[in-house]
Design a protein around this motif. Structure first.
Motif, PDB file in Angstrom:
ATOM      1  N   GLY A 141       1.032  -1.200   0.094  1.00 30.66           N
ATOM      2  CA  GLY A 141       0.074   0.024  -0.042  1.00 30.66           C
ATOM      3  C   GLY A 141       0.738   1.297  -0.036  1.00 30.66           C
ATOM      4  N   LEU A 142       2.067   1.330  -0.660  1.00 33.81           N
ATOM      5  CA  LEU A 142       2.914   2.393  -0.659  1.00 33.81           C
ATOM      6  C   LEU A 142       2.304   3.682  -1.472  1.00 33.81           C
ATOM      7  CD1 LEU A 142       6.145   0.374  -1.280  1.00 33.81           C
ATOM      8  CD2 LEU A 142       5.018   1.003   1.089  1.00 33.81           C
ATOM      9  N   ARG A 143       2.698   4.861  -1.325  1.00 32.74           N
ATOM     10  CA  ARG A 143       2.763   5.945  -2.091  1.00 32.74           C
ATOM     11  C   ARG A 143       3.792   5.477  -3.166  1.00 32.74           C
ATOM     12  NH1 ARG A 143       2.595   7.943   3.108  1.00 32.74           N
ATOM     13  NH2 ARG A 143       0.549   8.943   3.708  1.00 32.74           N
ATOM     14  N   PRO A 144       3.732   6.222  -4.332  1.00 27.02           N
ATOM     15  CA  PRO A 144       4.620   5.805  -5.371  1.00 27.02           C
ATOM     16  C   PRO A 144       5.907   6.504  -4.826  1.00 27.02           C
ATOM     17  CG  PRO A 144       2.738   6.616  -6.449  1.00 27.02           C
ATOM     18  CD  PRO A 144       2.283   6.514  -5.143  1.00 27.02           C
ATOM     19  N   GLN A 145       6.133   7.742  -4.253  1.00 26.75           N
ATOM     20  CA  GLN A 145       7.422   8.108  -3.717  1.00 26.75           C
ATOM     21  C   GLN A 145       8.265   7.360  -2.526  1.00 26.75           C
ATOM     22  OE1 GLN A 145       7.119  12.255  -2.360  1.00 26.75           O
ATOM     23  NE2 GLN A 145       8.401  12.724  -4.285  1.00 26.75           N
ATOM     24  N   GLU A 146       7.293   6.354  -1.987  1.00 29.93           N
ATOM     25  CA  GLU A 146       7.909   5.548  -0.852  1.00 29.93           C
ATOM     26  C   GLU A 146       8.595   4.363  -1.527  1.00 29.93           C
ATOM     27  OE1 GLU A 146       4.694   6.524   2.685  1.00 29.93           O
ATOM     28  OE2 GLU A 146       4.235   4.904   1.548  1.00 29.93           O
ATOM     29  N   LEU A 147       8.593   4.191  -2.621  1.00 32.10           N
ATOM     30  CA  LEU A 147       9.499   3.322  -3.490  1.00 32.10           C
ATOM     31  C   LEU A 147      10.918   3.703  -3.292  1.00 32.10           C
ATOM     32  CD1 LEU A 147       7.935   2.655  -6.891  1.00 32.10           C
ATOM     33  CD2 LEU A 147       8.157   1.015  -4.763  1.00 32.10           C
ATOM     34  N   ILE A 148      11.257   5.168  -3.111  1.00 35.43           N
ATOM     35  CA  ILE A 148      12.667   5.435  -3.147  1.00 35.43           C
ATOM     36  C   ILE A 148      13.215   5.340  -1.707  1.00 35.43           C
ATOM     37  CG2 ILE A 148      14.058   7.694  -2.889  1.00 35.43           C
ATOM     38  CD1 ILE A 148      11.811   9.021  -4.475  1.00 35.43           C
ATOM     39  N   ASP A 149      14.562   4.562  -1.547  1.00 38.71           N
ATOM     40  CA  ASP A 149      15.097   4.048  -0.553  1.00 38.71           C
ATOM     41  C   ASP A 149      14.132   2.920   0.289  1.00 38.71           C
ATOM     42  OD1 ASP A 149      17.118   5.805  -1.100  1.00 38.71           O
ATOM     43  OD2 ASP A 149      16.203   7.649   0.445  1.00 38.71           O
ATOM     44  N   TRP A 169      14.749   3.769 -12.372  1.00 35.14           N
ATOM     45  CA  TRP A 169      14.037   4.984 -12.310  1.00 35.14           C
ATOM     46  C   TRP A 169      13.257   5.301 -10.996  1.00 35.14           C
ATOM     47  CZ3 TRP A 169       9.089   3.993 -11.122  1.00 35.14           C
ATOM     48  CH2 TRP A 169       8.272   2.919 -11.616  1.00 35.14           C
ATOM     49  N   SER A 170      12.897   4.365 -10.224  1.00 29.17           N
ATOM     50  CA  SER A 170      12.096   4.496  -9.018  1.00 29.17           C
ATOM     51  C   SER A 170      12.991   5.204  -7.793  1.00 29.17           C
ATOM     52  CB  SER A 170      11.494   2.960  -8.658  1.00 29.17           C
ATOM     53  OG  SER A 170      12.555   2.243  -8.079  1.00 29.17           O
ATOM     54  N   GLN A 171      14.204   5.377  -8.122  1.00 25.08           N
ATOM     55  CA  GLN A 171      15.093   5.674  -7.309  1.00 25.08           C
ATOM     56  C   GLN A 171      15.634   7.060  -7.723  1.00 25.08           C
ATOM     57  OE1 GLN A 171      15.305   3.912  -4.143  1.00 25.08           O
ATOM     58  NE2 GLN A 171      13.786   2.948  -5.300  1.00 25.08           N
ATOM     59  N   ARG A 172      15.752   7.157  -8.859  1.00 29.92           N
ATOM     60  CA  ARG A 172      16.191   8.439  -9.452  1.00 29.92           C
ATOM     61  C   ARG A 172      15.371   9.552  -9.547  1.00 29.92           C
ATOM     62  NH1 ARG A 172      15.781   9.833 -14.623  1.00 29.92           N
ATOM     63  NH2 ARG A 172      15.482   7.534 -15.178  1.00 29.92           N
ATOM     64  N   LEU A 173      14.173   9.203  -9.951  1.00 28.94           N
ATOM     65  CA  LEU A 173      13.161  10.297 -10.403  1.00 28.94           C
ATOM     66  C   LEU A 173      12.591  11.039  -9.088  1.00 28.94           C
ATOM     67  CD1 LEU A 173      11.184   8.673 -13.195  1.00 28.94           C
ATOM     68  CD2 LEU A 173      12.771  10.309 -13.421  1.00 28.94           C
ATOM     69  N   ALA A 174      12.316  12.121  -8.981  1.00 29.41           N
ATOM     70  CA  ALA A 174      11.559  13.074  -7.957  1.00 29.41           C
ATOM     71  C   ALA A 174      10.208  12.684  -7.799  1.00 29.41           C
ATOM     72  CB  ALA A 174      11.822  14.443  -7.917  1.00 29.41           C
ATOM     73  N   SER A 175       9.651  12.114  -8.996  1.00 23.17           N
ATOM     74  CA  SER A 175       8.069  12.011  -8.757  1.00 23.17           C
ATOM     75  C   SER A 175       7.931  10.364  -9.622  1.00 23.17           C
ATOM     76  CB  SER A 175       7.212  12.715  -9.432  1.00 23.17           C
ATOM     77  OG  SER A 175       5.765  12.715  -9.412  1.00 23.17           O
ATOM     78  N   PRO A 176       8.252   9.225  -9.072  1.00 23.12           N
ATOM     79  CA  PRO A 176       8.026   8.152  -9.527  1.00 23.12           C
ATOM     80  C   PRO A 176       6.688   7.647 -10.250  1.00 23.12           C
ATOM     81  CG  PRO A 176       9.350   7.651  -7.603  1.00 23.12           C
ATOM     82  CD  PRO A 176       8.693   9.318  -7.684  1.00 23.12           C
ATOM     83  N   GLY A 177       5.588   8.492  -9.399  1.00 21.57           N
ATOM     84  CA  GLY A 177       4.111   8.312  -9.892  1.00 21.57           C
ATOM     85  C   GLY A 177       3.742   8.791 -11.370  1.00 21.57           C
TER      86      GLY A 177
END
Length: 287
Positions: free
Chosen positions: A137-145, A203-211
């Motif tokens: 149930g993550l927000r897209p940005q929570e894929l970062i780290d 891309w999920s770690q590089r982009l500021a907005s993975p969504g």
């Protein structure tokens, strides 16, 4: 106008929000406000602001945000805000789905996985990212780290460290056990093994907005209109409440927001079936 926008940025960024929040959810509206001002053609503030607000659909969330951003700028400048504009903001109810949030169904989740696996452009890492959104149930940005570990019962657990910062505050790190859709294996299609084998896509770690990237993938996969990456988060929240029967406070903790936000977002879907059943029983008992 542009000078005032920069002054407002200096006032808000750092103390009340992060630079990314400003750039994504404030600056585009204020730039449009400045562009409208440069076009001229309006008399007083009320006429000018009304022309600006009507660029967005009535009762839409975008109209509300445009209204709130402009009013914040007016307050910063010390200018009186025209009271007659209140009706233009709307409350979003006219645009709201009467059934509540649009969540993925279990069938749509299965279809999404099938289309990703059949895609010539998407990779096993892409599928892993979508599966993480589904079961945690993550927000897209929570894929970062994001980190994934083995839980006490052997199932995957997400360690979410990405903080969502806004004018309302910041979310805190949390650990979320996997809650897969009905019919999934307990190991979530070997999610932990896939995590160790190839991890999340670059891309999920590089982009500021993975969504935004996820939305592009959904369009390429030709999934039904109205579905977004957040639809998997909505499905997760409903799974917690409807299938597992968790209390609102417990479900909110796993989603990483307050019980008030949880109720405001999912209350209609969580309470609707029971409410309709109760009313039907009362009507039947009366007759």
């Amino acid at each position: 106008m542009n000078r005032l926008v920069e002054q407002l940025r200096a006032e808000l960024v750092g103390e009340r929000m992060g630079e990314r929040t400003w750039a994504r959810t404030w600056l585009p509206y204020l730039r449009q406000l400045a562009a409208t001002a440069e076009q001229g053609g309006a008399g007083d503030d009320a006429a000018f602001l009304a022309r600006y607000l009507r660029r967005w659909q009535a009762n839409s969330r975008a109209r509300q945000m445009a209204y709130d951003r402009a009013r914040a700028l007016w307050k910063h400048a010390g200018w009186p805000w025209p009271k007659e504009l209140a009706q233009l903001r709307g409350n979003g109810k006219a645009a709201a789905d009467p059934d509540g949030v649009r969540a993925f169904t279990d069938e749509e989740i299965s279809e999404l996985r099938s289309r990703i696996e059949a895609s010539a452009r998407l990779t096993p890492s892409d599928l892993l990212a979508w599966d993480c959104l589904t079961v945690f149930g993550l927000r897209p940005q929570e894929l970062i780290d994001l980190e994934i570990k083995r839980g006490p019962r052997g199932g995957p657990v997400a360690v979410v460290t990405r903080s969502k910062r806004s004018s309302k505050g910041s979310t805190r790190p949390r650990q979320v056990p996997a809650v897969p859709p009905a019919g999934w294996p307990a190991d979530c299609h070997r999610l932990l093994a896939r995590w160790k084998a190839h991890g999340l896509p670059e891309w999920s770690q590089r982009l500021a907005s993975p969504g935004e990237h996820l939305s592009q993938q959904l369009r390429r996969l030709r999934m039904p209109q109205g579905l977004t990456a957040y639809g998997l988060r909505h499905a997760f929240a409903l799974r917690l409440g409807v299938e597992l029967g968790l209390h609102v406070r417990e479900a909110a903790e796993l989603c990483g927001h307050s019980p008030a936000v949880h109720l405001a977002t999912y209350g209609r879907r969580l309470d609707g079936p029971a409410l309709r059943s109760k009313v039907a029983e009362l009507v039947a008992a009366r007759s």
